[in-house]
Scaffold this motif. Structure first.
Motif, mmCIF file in Angstrom:
data_model
loop_
_atom_site.group_PDB
_atom_site.id
_atom_site.type_symbol
_atom_site.label_atom_id
_atom_site.label_comp_id
_atom_site.label_asym_id
_atom_site.label_seq_id
_atom_site.Cartn_x
_atom_site.Cartn_y
_atom_site.Cartn_z
ATOM 1 N N ILE A 148 5.275 -29.219 19.852
ATOM 2 C CA ILE A 148 6.427 -29.170 20.750
ATOM 3 C C ILE A 148 7.509 -30.155 20.309
ATOM 4 O O ILE A 148 8.699 -29.844 20.319
ATOM 5 C CB ILE A 148 5.994 -29.462 22.203
ATOM 6 N N GLU A 149 7.078 -31.361 19.886
ATOM 7 C CA GLU A 149 8.056 -32.415 19.646
ATOM 8 C C GLU A 149 8.682 -32.379 18.253
ATOM 9 O O GLU A 149 9.592 -33.161 17.964
ATOM 10 C CB GLU A 149 7.416 -33.796 19.873
ATOM 11 N N LYS A 150 8.200 -31.496 17.397
ATOM 12 C CA LYS A 150 8.738 -31.458 16.037
ATOM 13 C C LYS A 150 10.144 -30.856 16.006
ATOM 14 O O LYS A 150 10.582 -30.158 16.919
ATOM 15 C CB LYS A 150 7.813 -30.662 15.122
ATOM 16 N N LYS A 151 10.829 -31.095 14.913
ATOM 17 C CA LYS A 151 12.216 -30.659 14.743
ATOM 18 C C LYS A 151 12.279 -29.199 14.307
ATOM 19 O O LYS A 151 11.521 -28.759 13.460
ATOM 20 C CB LYS A 151 12.881 -31.544 13.678
ATOM 21 N N CYS A 152 13.217 -28.444 14.918
ATOM 22 C CA CYS A 152 13.487 -27.070 14.487
ATOM 23 C C CYS A 152 14.205 -27.104 13.142
ATOM 24 O O CYS A 152 15.141 -27.874 12.956
ATOM 25 C CB CYS A 152 14.353 -26.334 15.510
ATOM 26 N N ILE A 153 13.761 -26.236 12.235
ATOM 27 C CA ILE A 153 14.437 -26.187 10.933
ATOM 28 C C ILE A 153 15.204 -24.880 10.735
ATOM 29 O O ILE A 153 16.164 -24.844 9.986
ATOM 30 C CB ILE A 153 13.456 -26.426 9.783
ATOM 31 N N PHE A 154 14.801 -23.806 11.412
ATOM 32 C CA PHE A 154 15.635 -22.606 11.510
ATOM 33 C C PHE A 154 15.128 -21.759 12.657
ATOM 34 O O PHE A 154 13.940 -21.686 12.926
ATOM 35 C CB PHE A 154 15.674 -21.801 10.203
ATOM 36 N N LYS A 155 16.085 -21.161 13.374
ATOM 37 C CA LYS A 155 15.783 -20.370 14.575
ATOM 38 C C LYS A 155 14.840 -21.163 15.468
ATOM 39 O O LYS A 155 15.153 -22.288 15.859
ATOM 40 C CB LYS A 155 15.227 -18.992 14.185
ATOM 41 N N ASN A 156 13.677 -20.593 15.805
ATOM 42 C CA ASN A 156 12.733 -21.311 16.668
ATOM 43 C C ASN A 156 11.542 -21.846 15.878
ATOM 44 O O ASN A 156 10.520 -22.219 16.453
ATOM 45 C CB ASN A 156 12.239 -20.401 17.799
ATOM 46 N N ILE A 157 11.670 -21.924 14.559
ATOM 47 C CA ILE A 157 10.589 -22.393 13.696
ATOM 48 C C ILE A 157 10.707 -23.903 13.486
ATOM 49 O O ILE A 157 11.754 -24.394 13.060
ATOM 50 C CB ILE A 157 10.629 -21.686 12.324
ATOM 51 N N LYS A 158 9.630 -24.600 13.778
ATOM 52 C CA LYS A 158 9.616 -26.054 13.606
ATOM 53 C C LYS A 158 8.889 -26.429 12.312
ATOM 54 O O LYS A 158 8.193 -25.613 11.708
ATOM 55 C CB LYS A 158 8.989 -26.716 14.824
ATOM 56 N N GLU A 159 9.068 -27.670 11.911
ATOM 57 C CA GLU A 159 8.654 -28.080 10.569
ATOM 58 C C GLU A 159 7.155 -28.006 10.337
ATOM 59 O O GLU A 159 6.711 -27.867 9.182
ATOM 60 C CB GLU A 159 9.164 -29.492 10.275
ATOM 61 N N ASP A 160 6.329 -28.064 11.403
ATOM 62 C CA ASP A 160 4.886 -27.952 11.197
ATOM 63 C C ASP A 160 4.349 -26.604 11.672
ATOM 64 O O ASP A 160 3.139 -26.468 11.911
ATOM 65 C CB ASP A 160 4.136 -29.098 11.881
ATOM 66 N N ASN A 161 5.223 -25.604 11.801
ATOM 67 C CA ASN A 161 4.753 -24.256 12.132
ATOM 68 C C ASN A 161 3.681 -23.844 11.128
ATOM 69 O O ASN A 161 3.891 -23.897 9.915
ATOM 70 C CB ASN A 161 5.929 -23.281 12.088
ATOM 71 N N PHE A 162 2.527 -23.446 11.629
ATOM 72 C CA PHE A 162 1.386 -23.190 10.742
ATOM 73 C C PHE A 162 1.691 -22.099 9.716
ATOM 74 O O PHE A 162 1.311 -22.232 8.537
ATOM 75 C CB PHE A 162 0.171 -22.780 11.578
ATOM 76 N N ALA A 163 2.372 -21.044 10.126
ATOM 77 C CA ALA A 163 2.706 -19.973 9.188
ATOM 78 C C ALA A 163 3.661 -20.475 8.110
ATOM 79 O O ALA A 163 3.549 -20.094 6.935
ATOM 80 C CB ALA A 163 3.306 -18.784 9.928
ATOM 81 N N LEU A 164 4.596 -21.331 8.500
ATOM 82 C CA LEU A 164 5.533 -21.898 7.530
ATOM 83 C C LEU A 164 4.810 -22.801 6.533
ATOM 84 O O LEU A 164 5.067 -22.743 5.324
ATOM 85 C CB LEU A 164 6.625 -22.681 8.261
ATOM 86 N N VAL A 165 3.895 -23.621 7.030
ATOM 87 C CA VAL A 165 3.118 -24.490 6.146
ATOM 88 C C VAL A 165 2.282 -23.651 5.182
ATOM 89 O O VAL A 165 2.177 -23.964 3.986
ATOM 90 C CB VAL A 165 2.231 -25.444 6.974
ATOM 91 N N LEU A 166 1.700 -22.560 5.692
ATOM 92 C CA LEU A 166 0.934 -21.650 4.841
ATOM 93 C C LEU A 166 1.829 -21.018 3.785
ATOM 94 O O LEU A 166 1.448 -20.899 2.614
ATOM 95 C CB LEU A 166 0.274 -20.577 5.707
ATOM 96 N N LEU A 167 3.023 -20.626 4.183
ATOM 97 C CA LEU A 167 3.984 -20.037 3.245
ATOM 98 C C LEU A 167 4.338 -21.029 2.134
ATOM 99 O O LEU A 167 4.404 -20.658 0.952
ATOM 100 C CB LEU A 167 5.239 -19.623 4.010
ATOM 101 N N LYS A 168 4.537 -22.283 2.512
ATOM 102 C CA LYS A 168 4.852 -23.314 1.512
ATOM 103 C C LYS A 168 3.673 -23.549 0.572
ATOM 104 O O LYS A 168 3.856 -23.793 -0.627
ATOM 105 C CB LYS A 168 5.262 -24.607 2.205
ATOM 106 N N GLU A 169 2.454 -23.476 1.103
ATOM 107 C CA GLU A 169 1.274 -23.613 0.258
ATOM 108 C C GLU A 169 1.181 -22.450 -0.729
ATOM 109 O O GLU A 169 0.850 -22.649 -1.905
ATOM 110 C CB GLU A 169 0.006 -23.678 1.126
ATOM 111 N N LEU A 170 1.503 -21.249 -0.282
ATOM 112 C CA LEU A 170 1.539 -20.094 -1.179
ATOM 113 C C LEU A 170 2.572 -20.307 -2.286
ATOM 114 O O LEU A 170 2.309 -20.016 -3.460
ATOM 115 C CB LEU A 170 1.866 -18.825 -0.393
ATOM 116 N N GLU A 171 3.719 -20.821 -1.911
ATOM 117 C CA GLU A 171 4.775 -21.074 -2.906
ATOM 118 C C GLU A 171 4.324 -22.110 -3.929
ATOM 119 O O GLU A 171 4.646 -22.003 -5.120
ATOM 120 C CB GLU A 171 6.057 -21.507 -2.198
ATOM 121 N N SER A 172 3.555 -23.099 -3.481
ATOM 122 C CA SER A 172 3.056 -24.118 -4.410
ATOM 123 C C SER A 172 2.066 -23.530 -5.403
ATOM 124 O O SER A 172 1.843 -24.092 -6.488
ATOM 125 C CB SER A 172 2.399 -25.272 -3.643
#
Length: 264
Positions: free
Chosen positions: A44-68
């Motif tokens: 809840i307390e994390k910062k939004c980085i686009f639309k309603n997605i916050k920096e520790d959104n699990f799907a976003l973190v997974l996406l970044k891991e895929l990119e790595s």
């Protein structure tokens, strides 16, 4: 085509970072066309980085891991269903390597109060294969006997939003044991949906939950809660439970389900 559905139980798992790596490595290996995720949390307390997605959104973190891992072709959708465990915005997500032509999200509960933990939302995506649109929905439904938010009402609302003129896959955690007759699973089948598990030429037991988990605190049985359903009969090469300790390590309190279709 290959599909995966998984209730991730995200940020509630021990060794969460390692489990994200396991999921990502498997996605790269299998190259799924469509992935439906549930219990996709962000703080809840994390910062939004686009639309309603916050920096520790699990799907976003997974996406970044895929990119790595050099796996750059996936994009994601996510929407917020309700507050979970007093500290997370819990939602549902879709990851796909296909171009998303349309996306949609909608409530299926009477409640639209996102502070109420039984409020449920669905997210959907349309892609085109051979110029034909195909719809996919990531779903996390409630329980058959719930008096506040009955499963039957949620299923009716979900099905009322589906376009019946195109092939559709409904993927996720349905919180109804497919081994139990005359409850939620049978209700969905009676409404005209087809279980890819039943249509698969090759399959295992289908069990996706063993023992007690959140929402099933008294459970002592093997459950098949996580399903990939379709609105049309199609060829399915296989349906396999994954992340169950036999087919890849356990990464959540639910196991996942993966299928491969035939003909497209």
């Amino acid at each position: 085509m290959k599909f995966l559905t998984l209730n991730t139980h995200s940020w509630m798992e021990e060794y969460q970072e390692e489990k994200i790596k396991i999921i990502a490595r498997n996605i790269k290996e299998k190259s799924y066309d469509m992935i439906a995720l549930q219990e996709v949390n962000q703080s809840i307390e994390k910062k939004c980085i686009f639309k309603n997605i916050k920096e520790d959104n699990f799907a976003l973190v997974l996406l970044k891991e895929l990119e790595s891992l050099g796996c750059m072709e996936y994009s994601m959708l996510w929407d917020f269903s309700h507050i979970g465990y007093d500290k997370y915005e819990e939602g549902v997500s879709i990851l796909t390597k296909h171009k998303i032509k349309e996306d949609i999200s909608f409530f299926i509960t009477k409640s639209v109060d996102q502070t109420f933990w039984k409020t449920r939302k669905i997210i959907g995506a349309t892609i085109k294969i051979n110029e034909e649109p195909i719809d996919f929905y990531s779903c996390h439904l409630g329980w058959w006997h719930d008096e506040e938010e009955p499963f039957k009402d949620q299923a009716d609302q979900l099905l009322s939003n589906i376009k019946k003129d195109r092939l559709t896959f409904i993927m996720g955690d349905f919180n109804n044991n497919a081994f139990v007759r005359n409850e939620g699973y049978d209700y969905l089948i009676e409404k005209g949906l087809y279980d890819t598990f039943s249509m698969a030429k090759e399959k295992d037991t289908g069990v996706t939950v063993k023992g007690k988990i959140a929402g099933w605190s008294s459970n002592k049985q093997d459950l098949r809660l996580d399903l990939i359903l379709s609105n049309k009969k199609i060829g399915i090469k296989y349906s396999k439970v994954i992340f169950n300790g036999k087919n890849k390590p356990v990464v959540s309190d639910h196991y996942g389900v993966e299928i491969q279709t035939e003909g497209f």
